[in-house]
Each structure stands twice: as structure tokens, then as C-alpha cells.
Write a protein that holds these residues in place. Structure first.
Motif, PDB file in Angstrom:
ATOM      1  N   ALA A 198       0.845  -1.186   0.068  1.00  0.00           N
ATOM      2  CA  ALA A 198       0.049  -0.007  -0.139  1.00  0.00           C
ATOM      3  C   ALA A 198       0.778   1.140   0.089  1.00  0.00           C
ATOM      4  O   ALA A 198       0.687   2.027  -1.046  1.00  0.00           O
ATOM      5  N   LYS A 199       1.833   1.408   0.877  1.00  0.00           N
ATOM      6  CA  LYS A 199       2.172   2.915   1.031  1.00  0.00           C
ATOM      7  C   LYS A 199       3.809   2.806   1.538  1.00  0.00           C
ATOM      8  O   LYS A 199       4.318   1.807   2.026  1.00  0.00           O
ATOM      9  N   VAL A 200       4.272   3.587   0.814  1.00  0.00           N
ATOM     10  CA  VAL A 200       5.913   4.124   1.165  1.00  0.00           C
ATOM     11  C   VAL A 200       6.117   4.358   2.612  1.00  0.00           C
ATOM     12  O   VAL A 200       7.088   3.464   3.087  1.00  0.00           O
ATOM     13  N   SER A 201       5.128   4.961   3.257  1.00  0.00           N
ATOM     14  CA  SER A 201       5.599   5.279   4.760  1.00  0.00           C
ATOM     15  C   SER A 201       5.679   4.337   5.807  1.00  0.00           C
ATOM     16  O   SER A 201       6.444   4.289   6.437  1.00  0.00           O
ATOM     17  N   THR A 202       4.781   3.110   5.153  1.00  0.00           N
ATOM     18  CA  THR A 202       5.126   2.009   6.281  1.00  0.00           C
ATOM     19  C   THR A 202       6.389   1.183   5.754  1.00  0.00           C
ATOM     20  O   THR A 202       6.827   0.303   6.684  1.00  0.00           O
ATOM     21  N   LYS A 203       7.123   1.298   4.601  1.00  0.00           N
ATOM     22  CA  LYS A 203       8.245   0.811   4.309  1.00  0.00           C
ATOM     23  C   LYS A 203       9.472   1.325   3.811  1.00  0.00           C
ATOM     24  O   LYS A 203      10.384   0.970   3.159  1.00  0.00           O
ATOM     25  N   ILE A 204       9.643   2.466   4.747  1.00  0.00           N
ATOM     26  CA  ILE A 204      10.934   3.584   4.459  1.00  0.00           C
ATOM     27  C   ILE A 204      12.071   2.786   4.797  1.00  0.00           C
ATOM     28  O   ILE A 204      13.047   2.736   4.013  1.00  0.00           O
ATOM     29  N   ASP A 205      12.185   2.382   5.922  1.00  0.00           N
ATOM     30  CA  ASP A 205      13.239   1.624   6.525  1.00  0.00           C
ATOM     31  C   ASP A 205      13.647   0.339   5.473  1.00  0.00           C
ATOM     32  O   ASP A 205      14.908   0.206   5.218  1.00  0.00           O
ATOM     33  N   PHE A 227       5.920   6.983  -6.271  1.00  0.00           N
ATOM     34  CA  PHE A 227       7.334   6.974  -6.863  1.00  0.00           C
ATOM     35  C   PHE A 227       6.985   7.684  -8.447  1.00  0.00           C
ATOM     36  O   PHE A 227       7.863   8.611  -8.557  1.00  0.00           O
ATOM     37  N   ILE A 228       6.066   6.994  -8.971  1.00  0.00           N
ATOM     38  CA  ILE A 228       5.721   7.770 -10.357  1.00  0.00           C
ATOM     39  C   ILE A 228       5.498   9.280 -10.348  1.00  0.00           C
ATOM     40  O   ILE A 228       5.843  10.153 -11.021  1.00  0.00           O
ATOM     41  N   ALA A 229       4.521   9.547  -9.398  1.00  0.00           N
ATOM     42  CA  ALA A 229       4.113  10.984  -9.075  1.00  0.00           C
ATOM     43  C   ALA A 229       5.483  11.787  -8.478  1.00  0.00           C
ATOM     44  O   ALA A 229       5.638  13.042  -8.918  1.00  0.00           O
ATOM     45  N   ALA A 237      -6.858   9.705  -8.687  1.00  0.00           N
ATOM     46  CA  ALA A 237      -7.075   9.350  -7.517  1.00  0.00           C
ATOM     47  C   ALA A 237      -6.517   8.108  -6.940  1.00  0.00           C
ATOM     48  O   ALA A 237      -6.879   7.440  -5.921  1.00  0.00           O
ATOM     49  N   SER A 238      -5.471   7.719  -7.729  1.00  0.00           N
ATOM     50  CA  SER A 238      -4.679   6.376  -7.121  1.00  0.00           C
ATOM     51  C   SER A 238      -3.931   6.786  -5.691  1.00  0.00           C
ATOM     52  O   SER A 238      -3.700   7.950  -5.433  1.00  0.00           O
ATOM     53  N   LEU A 239      -3.961   5.523  -4.924  1.00  0.00           N
ATOM     54  CA  LEU A 239      -3.580   5.756  -3.754  1.00  0.00           C
ATOM     55  C   LEU A 239      -2.208   6.119  -3.873  1.00  0.00           C
ATOM     56  O   LEU A 239      -1.400   5.505  -4.628  1.00  0.00           O
ATOM     57  N   GLN A 240      -1.720   7.198  -3.397  1.00  0.00           N
ATOM     58  CA  GLN A 240      -0.394   7.445  -3.152  1.00  0.00           C
ATOM     59  C   GLN A 240       0.020   8.660  -1.912  1.00  0.00           C
ATOM     60  O   GLN A 240      -1.147   9.340  -1.464  1.00  0.00           O
ATOM     61  N   GLU A 241       1.048   9.037  -1.837  1.00  0.00           N
ATOM     62  CA  GLU A 241       1.244   9.929  -0.581  1.00  0.00           C
ATOM     63  C   GLU A 241       2.040  11.100  -1.116  1.00  0.00           C
ATOM     64  O   GLU A 241       3.300  10.884  -1.338  1.00  0.00           O
TER      65      GLU A 241
END
Ligand code: ADP
Ligand code: MG
Length: 400
Positions: A198-205, A227-229, A237-241
Motif C-alpha cells: 500500500a504505502k511508502v510510509s510503512t516501508k521506508i526503512d 514514486f511515479i508521481a 485518485a490513485s493511492l499515493q502519498e
């Protein structure tokens, strides 16, 4: 890393008391165990110790009772289920310390198996309290840890005990450590990773650790949209942060510095409805992509799938965490299913070592019907992720 295994048990193990930490966090409904996978996994260690004549005393937690006795979190029903899996009697002691535990253990004969009550009924478990650890330790001559999935926590029964008793890795722990070590500790290169979900924020480390160690990072899922954004595209409306764009760019820069190629999906399955079987359009992705406000990408497209499989074919080792799309809903399972099957085929022909883990990843691989074809699938959730993040797991370290 070196650690003792059951191959290193003392000669005179018969009649000795082995305190064995296991993972009994099995799914339950109406007081019955609904999935016995975890019980099957720990059976070899219990059976081996029992066959060698040890008195096997099982320690485990169940749920989060937060240091209090909570009836619904009793391990009693698990003892019954374990008995069926082992085809061996499993007695139950209704406290893991104190007179009840002492008496239960005193009455054991060689080869007997006893399960003691939820360690987390005592606050000392999660606090790794030395007094509580001592009270556990008086019931054992040796300590065996077979719960890799709890090894990222420094609790009394997962870490503390290893300092008080001669400590050994159980067979499941050993298999997990050997598989993980061959994938990331000492891999045959080229080494690649799929990181999706789902998210970059949960997998940064995780991303940061991997780019300095691997040759190819294949990004999928909602986090690929980020990443593409970050490269300039508008993802509708894609899931992105949006607040992770700087982070994504920093990860791409770090990867470039370390000669780690990053592979982003070059197309996606785009829809205007977050629903199963919604109408889909396949759209090419690059930094100039402009999705309309109502459009969202829920999976990688066909070109991206081909591209990922071509990357897999160049690899000798693959680690995998996170699906490529919303695999719970067709057709947004397409990329995850196709790439998982490709990795399984390459593994079966001996061209690839493949290791995967993560809650949703394991369900996705089961859905693809390939779970048995991967070299190793870790069911260890949090511990697997922390290992992928390059963190030292206290429960493993204490065995060394
Ligand atoms: P794991 O549990 O294996 O670590 P995650 O929890 O990080 O994996 O991610 C799994 C979730 O990501 C799934 O529920 C899936 O539906 C969701 N997901 C994947 N791709 C997308 C996407 N493009 N848009 C929205 N959700 C996505
Ligand atoms: Mg998940």
C-alpha cells in the motif's frame, strides 16, 4: 551468525527439562483453532526433543492480554489442537510460573509435553523483567527458541531466557534463519527485491536498507504510484502519498549511488471505480502521465508485467514483500498472480532462490497457488520485515 541448534544438544538430554518458546498465535473462533499451520511448523522441534527423552515445556504468548489474566486469551484450547497435530499427549499448566508451573513440571516423565499458560498474563514477559525471567528459568535445564516470528521482541521468554540457560535454536527457527541468510546475508547475485503493497510510509526503512544491498529494486502497488508521481506524473485518485515525494526521490538517488536499479511499472490498470470487475483501461506511465482526477491505478499493466518477469529471469536471488496491486479484487490481481507464477517457475527449474514474507504477500502467494514452489515463505510478519530492514532481532542475537 552462529547459533546452536538441536544438533548441539548435550548427550545426556534424556530426562532434562527443555523450555521451548513457540509461536501459538493461531487463529481461533468459538474456542476452536481454525488454522493449524503454526502448530504443524513447531511439531518437528517438539517431536525431536520428546523422542530424545527430554521433558518438553512449551512457553508461548497469545494475543495482547497486557499483563493480566484474560480468559479468552488462555492457551488451554490450543493444547488440545496441538495434541491432535502431534499425536502425542499435551498436558496444560494454568500458569507459566509459580507453584502451578512447578508442580506440573515436577510430575513430567521423559518425553512428556506440557504447555504452560500465556506468558503475557504476566507484565514481566513484555518488560523482560529479570525476576519473572528467573521464575520461568527455574523450570528448565535448557532453553530452545523456535519462535522466529516473536524474535523481533526482547521479551522474557523470547530473549531473557537465553541469558539464563544454555540456548538453542529450534528446527523452525533454524530453517528460517538459514533461508533468510541465504537470501540476504550471503546471496548469489544478482539479487533483486520486489517491494509492493500500500504505502511508502510503512516501508521506508525497508527501501532504504535494500537499495544499499541489492542490485535491482522492483517497486509495485500503491507505493509505485508515489514514486511515479515523485517523478512528475499526476496519478489522479490513485493511492499515493504526496508527502512522501521527497523521500521517494531520496531513495531513487541513494539507489543510483549504490548501483541499484529501480524498476517502476511502465503501465498500469486504471479504473474509476474501486470495485471488483470494474472496467479497466491500460495506461502507459512515465513522468508526463496525467490521469484524470477520478482515475486510479490499482495494478500494474501488461508491459510492466513482462518487464518484471524479464528482470526475474536475470536474477539468481529474489526477495519479495508486498503485492503489485489490489490482489483481493479481480482483475487487479493480474500482475501479482502473473509475476508470482513466473517466480515460482524459475524457482522450480532451479534458476532462482525466492524468499517471500509479509501478511498480505503470503495470502497473495497462496491465492496464486505458488506458496509451495517458492524456496522459502516466511509467515513471521513483523519479524520478517525487521529482518528485511536490516535490523538485528533481539531473540536471534541472544542465541548467538
Ligand atoms: P504486506 O502485508 O505483504 O507487507 P502491505 O500490507 O504493505 O503488504 O500491502 C498490501 C495491501 O496493499 C493490499 O491490501 C493491497 O490491496 C494494497 N494495494 C496494493 N496495490 C495497491 C494500489 N495500487 N492501490 C491501493 N491499494 C493497493
Ligand atoms: Mg499487510
Amino acid at each position: 551468525m552462529t547459533f546452536k541448534t538441536l544438533d548441539d544438544l548435550p548427550e545426556d538430554i534424556a530426562g532434562k527439562r527443555a523450555l521451548v518458546r513457540v509461536d501459538l498465535n493461531v487463529p481461533m473462533a468459538d474456542g476452536l483453532v481454525t488454522d493449524k499451520t503454526r502448530l504443524t511448523r513447531i511439531a518437528p522441534t517438539i517431536e525431536e526433543l520428546s523422542a530424545k527423552g527430554a521433558k518438553v515445556i512449551l512457553l508461548a504468548h497469545f494475543g495482547r492480554p497486557k499483563g493480566k489474566e484474560v480468559e479468552e486469551m488462555s492457551l488451554r484450547p490450543v493444547a488440545l489442537a496441538l495434541e491432535e497435530v502431534l499425536d502425542h499427549r499435551v498436558d496444560f499448566g494454568s500458569n507459566c510460573i509459580g507453584d502451578i508451573a512447578l508442580k506440573e513440571v515436577e510430575e513430567m516423565a521423559s518425553g512428556d509435553v506440557v504447555l504452560l499458560e500465556n506468558t503475557r498474563f504476566h507484565a514481566g514477559e513484555e518488560n523482560n523483567d529479570p525476576e519473572f525471567t528467573k521464575q520461568l528459568a527455574i523450570n528448565g535445564d535448557i532453553y530452545v527458541n523456535d519462535a522466529f516470528s516473536a524474535a523481533h521482541r526482547a521479551h522474557a521468554s523470547t530473549e531473557g531466557l537465553a541469558h539464563l540457560l544454555p540456548a538453542y535454536a529450534g528446527r523452525t527457527m533454524q530453517a528460517e534463519l538459514e533461508a533468510l541468510n541465504s537470501a540476504l546475508g550471503n546471496p548469489t547475485r544478482p539479487l533483486g527485491a520486489v517491494v509492493g503493497g500500500a504505502k511508502v510510509s510503512t516501508k521506508i526503512d525497508l527501501l532504504e536498507n535494500l537499495v544499499s544491498k541489492i542490485d535491482v529494486l522492483i517497486i509495485g502497488g500503491g507505493m509505485a504510484n508515489t514514486f511515479i508521481a515523485a517523478n512528475g506524473a499526476q496519478m489522479g485518485a490513485s493511492l499515493q502519498e504526496a508527502d512522501m515525494h521527497d523521500k521517494a526521490r531520496a531513495i531513487m538517488a541513494e539507489a543510483a549511488k549504490n548501483d541499484c536499479r529501480i524498476i517502476l511499472p511502465i503501465d498500469g490498470r486504471v479504473t474509476t471505480e474501486f470495485a471488483a470487475n470494474a472496467p479497466v483501461e491500460i495506461v502507459d506511465f512515465d513522468e508526463n502521465t496525467k490521469l484524470r482526477d477520478e482515475q486510479m491505478s490499482l495494478d500494474a499493466g501488461d508491459k510492466a508485467i513482462k518487464n518484471v518477469i524479464a528482470e526475474f529471469e536475470q536474477l539468481n536471488t529474489l526477495i519479495w514483500n508486498g503485492p503489485f496491486g489490489v490482489f483481493e479484487m479481480p482483475p487487479f490481481d493480474t500482475a501479482t498472480m502473473a509475476t508470482a507464477k513466473a517466480a515460482a517457475e524459475l524457482t522450480k527449474t532451479g534458476r532462482l532462490v525466492s524468499v517471500a514474507g509479509g501478511g498480505d504477500t503470503v495470502s497473495a502467494l497462496n491465492q496464486a497457488g505458488v506458496a509451495d514452489d517458492f524456496t522459502y515463505i516466511s509467515t513471521a510478519g513483523g519479524a520478517f520485515l525487521e529482518w528485511m530492514e536490516g535490523k538485528e532481532l533481539p531473540g536471534v542475537k541472544a542465541l548467538g
